[in-house]
Design an enzyme around this catalytic site. Structure first.
Site, PDB file in Angstrom:
ATOM      1  N   LEU B  58      36.719  67.426 -59.446  1.00  0.00           N
ATOM      2  CA  LEU B  58      35.656  66.389 -60.000  1.00  0.00           C
ATOM      3  C   LEU B  58      35.432  66.350 -61.650  1.00  0.00           C
ATOM      4  O   LEU B  58      34.417  66.759 -61.834  1.00  0.00           O
ATOM      5  CB  LEU B  58      34.506  66.627 -59.387  1.00  0.00           C
ATOM      6  CG  LEU B  58      33.799  65.343 -58.499  1.00  0.00           C
ATOM      7  CD1 LEU B  58      32.732  65.863 -57.451  1.00  0.00           C
ATOM      8  CD2 LEU B  58      33.102  64.459 -59.552  1.00  0.00           C
ATOM      9  N   SER B  59      36.463  65.739 -62.141  1.00  0.00           N
ATOM     10  CA  SER B  59      36.275  65.863 -63.569  1.00  0.00           C
ATOM     11  C   SER B  59      36.906  64.558 -64.154  1.00  0.00           C
ATOM     12  O   SER B  59      38.181  64.506 -64.268  1.00  0.00           O
ATOM     13  CB  SER B  59      36.902  67.073 -64.414  1.00  0.00           C
ATOM     14  OG  SER B  59      36.813  66.969 -65.500  1.00  0.00           O
ATOM     15  N   GLU B  60      36.431  63.537 -64.770  1.00  0.00           N
ATOM     16  CA  GLU B  60      37.103  62.270 -65.246  1.00  0.00           C
ATOM     17  C   GLU B  60      37.791  62.694 -66.456  1.00  0.00           C
ATOM     18  O   GLU B  60      39.050  62.322 -66.826  1.00  0.00           O
ATOM     19  CB  GLU B  60      36.305  61.260 -65.477  1.00  0.00           C
ATOM     20  CG  GLU B  60      35.447  60.700 -64.397  1.00  0.00           C
ATOM     21  CD  GLU B  60      34.352  61.222 -63.669  1.00  0.00           C
ATOM     22  OE1 GLU B  60      33.916  62.637 -64.346  1.00  0.00           O
ATOM     23  OE2 GLU B  60      33.968  61.183 -62.638  1.00  0.00           O
ATOM     24  N   ASP B  85      31.206  53.484 -64.636  1.00  0.00           N
ATOM     25  CA  ASP B  85      30.054  54.251 -65.254  1.00  0.00           C
ATOM     26  C   ASP B  85      30.338  55.632 -65.330  1.00  0.00           C
ATOM     27  O   ASP B  85      29.587  56.337 -66.120  1.00  0.00           O
ATOM     28  CB  ASP B  85      28.820  54.064 -64.234  1.00  0.00           C
ATOM     29  CG  ASP B  85      28.625  52.711 -63.804  1.00  0.00           C
ATOM     30  OD1 ASP B  85      27.920  51.902 -64.177  1.00  0.00           O
ATOM     31  OD2 ASP B  85      29.266  52.336 -62.846  1.00  0.00           O
ATOM     32  N   HIS B 129      26.091  52.692 -61.313  1.00  0.00           N
ATOM     33  CA  HIS B 129      27.324  52.433 -60.266  1.00  0.00           C
ATOM     34  C   HIS B 129      27.420  50.765 -60.662  1.00  0.00           C
ATOM     35  O   HIS B 129      27.734  50.210 -59.635  1.00  0.00           O
ATOM     36  CB  HIS B 129      27.056  52.408 -59.044  1.00  0.00           C
ATOM     37  CG  HIS B 129      26.875  54.003 -58.611  1.00  0.00           C
ATOM     38  ND1 HIS B 129      25.717  54.558 -58.688  1.00  0.00           N
ATOM     39  CD2 HIS B 129      27.637  54.861 -57.810  1.00  0.00           C
ATOM     40  CE1 HIS B 129      25.899  55.858 -58.179  1.00  0.00           C
ATOM     41  NE2 HIS B 129      27.034  56.018 -57.689  1.00  0.00           N
TER      42      HIS B 129
END
Lengths: 375, 324
Positions: B58-60, B85, B129
């Site tokens: 979970l890491s953009e 976002d 969002h």
């Protein structure tokens, strides 16, 4: 800051253990001897000396105002040359910005490097980046970015892609102690650990990130132990010991190619110069801090090793220096008489095909007044 | 032809291109077994397996940084950012690395890659969002930015984007993910990344819109017609590089311009469009250009319909432009 005293200790418990191969008398320990031929050691020594001479000459050029900037590797030649040497031809390296010596060893032409230092029309990066931000794909060497750590996740993605395509290679990424504080370090180590990418993380712990010492980067005892949290095996190595660097990097490369996943190498070395030509280390660190590291100069250590074997003479040393000086002078002369990149080239390579707005802006530039010569 | 919504059309494009080109890899949060939180990648994991449809940590920043590395290797990664976002941890990798690689390496290291991400409000998602961040990416040299409004364009533009040699940000208007339906050809086709389209022809006022707001512009156009104003609506499709010819041609015809976008007004993409029109067609303008946009506030939750530039705000702007 890692002191040479700590650096020479081999009795700490893991992960504090530091791999050494070379004893103070220049002989090699059986455990970590990479088994190089004398000729290979001579060649590596030549690359290290060449790196240092070029470093020194580039600083002089900057002081003379002939180039704008240089970021050197003084004192880190064993860490750089040793690790780059351990990479095979099919392997890739994602550099930080302090490792030109490794690129030259892997086939990057000195003339191309110097053309980059001058940002002239022959620069492969077309004068778009500052000095030391060269590009040389043919050496399987990544393009250089200034922001810290960005190359780390990219190197992991590159290695991961090779794994997906079932190609056997290792991809090494260079970074400094300061980069371990970046989000990129976390992302890269985490993704590499989860996906077991064929990655070699090579941390040049040179004690300083510009003016900030390692104690301000981490409260961990070592950088190597950070690997534990990511499930990435790690090792600390005497970064001023050419043979030890080669031995640990080779082991990491082999593990990567064999599907064993990533390794974190912490190479303990010392930035003997400033961060760059824009920096004055005397403003933030004591001059006497340097002295013990001069005694452990990585180049001197290899020379002592070769001389003890009768494999290197003062005459050879002199001839090498003359040779490198000549090559350097010729490359600089060529670079200085090469014109700057064309004005229109500023608008190329933004996209594969030039869109209307860049064509329009290019025409505006070409038909407008020229800027004053700033430097 | 098959009736599809946007989600199905984008899924169809991904499946088709992954089957055609084994360099194409999908990665992101929840894109694998569950098929994405909007189900855009549904079924791809079953069909193409773990190596090509990858659930990531979970890491953009990690997703985009590693995807850039994959592109440098020669794969064609299509990472998904779950909501636009959430894209900011990857901003440095996108604008300072991905967008600059070709340029800074003198062409040695191009990056063929498409970042897909849902954008826009009207789905009761609140600030985190709902945003529509195109301006923050258009401003940085080196990126192409695409935002389709309908299933046909979504499939054709995505196929064109994946085959395009430059990095593309592919913004998917989630408010109309399922609401926008239409005929989509089976099999391969592309929509030209350099062309806007005239969604409705008219002679009195030009309205420029894209994504979900296209439908608001079209609705306002119908209502304007009842008041005797004939509105031309342009769907940009590719936001950058902008199809300036289609815009200028329309403004020369109508002499009046209204630009619509969800993002905040100040330094928004509308400001750039208005400036370009003023530079290139100033003497054709009969009225001051008008921007109908989100407000210069963070995106609100409860009052989101008052934030968005919906038909009820576009209509008076169109009438004002027509009467000026």
């Amino acid at each position: 800051m890692v002191s040479p005293a700590e650096n020479s200790s081999a009795t700490q418990s893991p992960p504090g253990d530091i791999v050494h191969a070379m004893r103070d008398d220049g002989s090699l320990s059986a455990e970590h001897d990479p088994g190089l031929s004398t000729q290979q050691v001579v060649d590596l020594y030549r690359h290290m000396v060449r790196t240092r001479i070029i470093d020194e000459r580039l600083v002089t050029l900057q002081r003379q105002g002939r180039i704008g900037f240089h970021i050197g590797s003084l004192g880190e030649e064993a860490a750089i040359i040793g690790s780059s040497f351990a990479m095979g031809e099919q392997d890739w390296i994602f550099p930080c910005y302090r490792e030109f010596g490794g690129a030259l060893m892997r086939g990057f032409k000195l003339q191309s490097f110097i053309d980059n230092m001058f940002g002239n029309a022959n620069d492969a990066a077309k004068g778009r980046q500052m000095p030391d931000h060269y590009t040389c794909r043919e050496a399987r060497w990544g393009s250089i970015s200034s922001p810290i750590g960005t190359q780390m996740t990219q190197a992991v993605g590159f290695a991961w892609a090779a794994k997906i395509q079932k190609k056997s290679l290792a991809c090494l990424v260079y970074f400094g102690d300061g980069s371990t504080s970046s989000a990129e370090f976390h992302n890269a180590m985490n993704f590499a650990g989860v996906f077991k990418t064929p990655s070699v993380f090579f941390c040049r712990n040179n004690g300083w990130a510009i003016s900030v010492p390692v104690e301000r980067q981490t409260a961990s005892d070592t950088f190597a132990e950070k690997g534990v949290a990511y499930g990435v095996p790690s090792v600390r190595v005497d970064g001023n010991d050419l043979f030890a660097v080669i031995a640990v990097t080779r082991a990491a490369v082999q593990r990567a190619r064999d599907g064993g996943g990533p390794t974190l190498i912490e190479a303990l070395t010392y930035r003997m110069g400033g961060h760059s030509t824009s920096d004055d280390p005397n403003r933030y660190r004591a001059r006497d801090e340097l002295e013990p590291w001069v005694e452990r100069d990585p180049i001197e250590r290899v020379r002592r090793h070769l001389q003890a074997k009768g494999a290197w003479s003062d005459d050879q040393e002199e001839a090498l220096r003359t040779e490198v000086d000549g090559q350097f002078r010729e490359a600089v002369a060529n670079a200085e008489k090469t014109p700057p990149p064309s004005l229109a080239s500023m608008f190329e390579d933004v996209y594969a095909e030039q869109p209307w707005h860049l064509k329009e802006q290019c025409q505006q530039l070409l038909s407008g007044a020229r800027a004053p010569k700033a430097h | 032809m098959t009736q599809m919504n946007m989600v199905q059309a984008i899924n169809d494009a991904l499946r088709l291109e992954m089957a055609r080109d084994d360099r194409v890899v999908v990665l992101g949060e929840d894109v694998g077994k569950v098929g994405g939180v909007f189900r855009v990648t549904a079924g791809l994991h079953d069909e193409f397996g773990d190596d090509r449809v990858i659930d990531t940590p979970l890491s953009e920043g990690g997703i985009i940084g590693t995807a850039v590395g994959m592109a440098l290797y020669g794969l064609v990664p299509v990472p998904e950012i779950q909501f636009s976002d959430f894209i900011w941890p990857a901003y440095d990798q996108i604008v300072s690395e991905l967008a600059k690689y070709r340029y800074r390496s003198g062409g040695e290291y191009p990056c063929n890659m498409v970042i897909r991400t849902p954008v826009g409000g009207g789905i009761r998602g609140g600030h985190y969002h709902s945003q529509h961040p195109e301006a923050s990416f258009i401003h940085h040299a080196g990126l192409k930015v695409v935002c389709p409004s309908n299933p046909y364009d979504a499939k054709g533009l995505l196929l064109a984007s994946i085959r395009d040699p430059d990095p593309v940000l592919f913004f998917e208007p989630k408010r109309v993910y399922r609401a926008a339906k239409g005929d989509v050809p089976e099999g391969d086709y592309t929509v030209d990344l350099t062309k806007a389209t005239v969604s409705r022809e008219g002679s009195d006022v030009t309205v420029i819109a894209f994504g979900a707001m296209l439908y608001e512009a079209l609705d306002a156009a119908v209502k304007a017609e009842e008041q005797g104003v004939d509105v031309e609506v342009i769907d940009l499709r590719t936001l950058w590089p902008l199809d300036i010819d289609t815009v200028i041609e329309s403004v020369k015809k109508t002499g009046r311009l209204v630009v619509v976008h969800e993002a905040p007004k100040s330094c928004g993409f509308g400001g750039e469009i208005v400036s370009l029109v003023c530079e290139k067609a100033f003497y054709h303008l009969e009225a001051a250009p008008i921007r109908v946009t989100g407000w210069d506030t963070p995106f609100p939750y409860t009052l989101e319909m008052e934030y968005l530039p919906l038909s009820h705000r576009i209509l008076p702007a169109v009438i004002e432009a027509a009467k000026a």
